[in-house]
Scaffold this active site. Structure first.
Site, short mmCIF file in Angstrom:
data_model
loop_
_atom_site.label_atom_id
_atom_site.label_comp_id
_atom_site.label_asym_id
_atom_site.label_seq_id
_atom_site.Cartn_x
_atom_site.Cartn_y
_atom_site.Cartn_z
CB CYS A 43 2.85 49.15 -23.49
SG CYS A 43 3.09 47.42 -23.89
CG HIS A 86 -0.16 36.14 -18.21
ND1 HIS A 86 0.96 36.48 -18.92
CD2 HIS A 86 -1.13 37.00 -18.60
CE1 HIS A 86 0.69 37.51 -19.69
NE2 HIS A 86 -0.58 37.85 -19.52
CD GLU A 142 5.22 39.19 -17.89
OE1 GLU A 142 4.50 40.01 -18.47
OE2 GLU A 142 5.71 39.39 -16.76
CB SER A 154 -3.23 43.94 -26.56
OG SER A 154 -2.47 43.39 -25.55
S1 SF4 Z 1 5.07 44.43 -22.99
FE1 SF4 Z 1 4.62 44.34 -20.83
S2 SF4 Z 1 6.53 44.79 -19.84
FE2 SF4 Z 1 6.75 45.44 -21.94
S3 SF4 Z 1 6.24 47.64 -21.97
FE3 SF4 Z 1 4.36 46.45 -22.39
S4 SF4 Z 1 3.37 46.16 -20.42
FE4 SF4 Z 1 5.51 46.75 -20.05
#
Ligand code: SF4
Length: 283
Positions: A12, A126, A128, A266
């Site tokens: 992402c 987690h 985060e 990831s």
């Molecule tokens: S790191 Fe997490 S919050 Fe940021 S774009 Fe990727 S999935 Fe979305």
């Protein structure tokens, strides 16, 4: 054999940005480079970085031992205390916290200042969620199950602010919010689930419902990949969770006419491509 590959498979925006920043530091910084926790939940990428000299630290204690170093904060973000230690120790900070996670940190601070108790919907262990908690106060709570939502130790008249771990499942989030709402507290609900996650989940579900076998690629400790797997498994019982091509059961293509492929946030593109090519050639 028809192969459907998800457009949303793989890195992402936030993860790509974090990984790019570590490689960028390798090019232009002479100081020892560390990441606070593995930069992503992918052993291949972490190993490649290790071979290039990037070390991983895991705790505030290890961080406090560093001198004259660069530390990259990964996309998951960290609590306020980690920034304080870096400042105290004069450690060079490269902040690759995803902007969507950073926004939740800001919400935590602002809402605590407004007198609202922060409720984080997510997995307490987690990183985060640990990071978000680190921007809340001693009253901050994390809930993940309906039981936790109904048994929260909330005081009469307390005002609440509910946020979510970015990778949490939207429907589960809504269910938990409803459970908390039954108690009629003054609640501010902020849906902080990231669109990248939602889009990946929706597309994976659609593809899994249309194919005979589904392959989900991602690190074993990646929570968003685990969730993708769960979603796909519900639609297609022939769903396989693999980290790399090497994990793929050679028999999984037997007597199937169509295969779908998706991957967690990831998973590097080259691994997805390898699996895609192999499935097209061999199945
Ligand atoms: S790191 Fe997490 S919050 Fe940021 S774009 Fe990727 S999935 Fe979305």
């Amino acid at each position: 054999m028809e192969v459907m590959i998800a457009k949303t498979a793989g890195f992402c925006f936030g993860v790509k940005r974090a990984v790019d920043q570590v490689y960028e530091q390798l090019k232009r910084n002479d100081k020892p480079i560390y990441t606070y926790g593995p930069i992503i939940h992918n052993e291949e990428v972490v190993r490649d970085l290790e071979e290039k000299g990037v070390k991983v630290i895991h705790s505030e204690e290890e961080l406090a031992e560093l001198h004259d170093a660069v530390v990259v904060i990964r996309s998951h973000g960290v609590g306020k205390r980690v920034y304080e230690i870096m400042k105290e120790k004069d450690i060079e900070l490269v902040d690759a916290t995803c902007p969507f996670v950073k926004k939740i940190h800001r919400i935590a601070v602002e809402q605590n200042e407004e007198g609202r108790r922060l409720i984080i919907v997510g997995n307490e262990n987690h990183p985060e969620v640990q990071g978000i908690k680190g921007w809340g106060n001693d009253n901050t709570l994390v809930i993940e199950t309906p039981e936790q939502a109904t048994s929260m130790p909330i005081l009469e008249g307390e005002k609440l602010c509910i946020v979510s771990q970015t990778t949490f499942n939207y429907n589960k989030f809504q269910d938990l919010v409803e459970k908390v709402s039954e108690k009629r507290y003054d609640i501010l609900v902020l849906n902080t689930i990231c669109n990248a996650t939602q889009e990946r989940q929706v597309e994976a579900k659609r593809i899994a419902s249309e194919v005979d076998a589904m392959i989900v690629i991602g690190g074993k400790s990646s929570s968003n990949t685990q969730k993708l797997y769960d979603i796909c498994r519900r639609e297609c019982k022939n769903t396989y969770y693999i980290q790399t091509l090497g994990d793929l059961d050679p028999d999984c293509g037997n007597s199937v006419r169509s295969v779908g492929i998706t991957a967690g946030a990831s998973t590097p593109n080259y691994i997805i491509e390898e699996v895609h090519t192999n499935v097209r050639i061999k199945f």
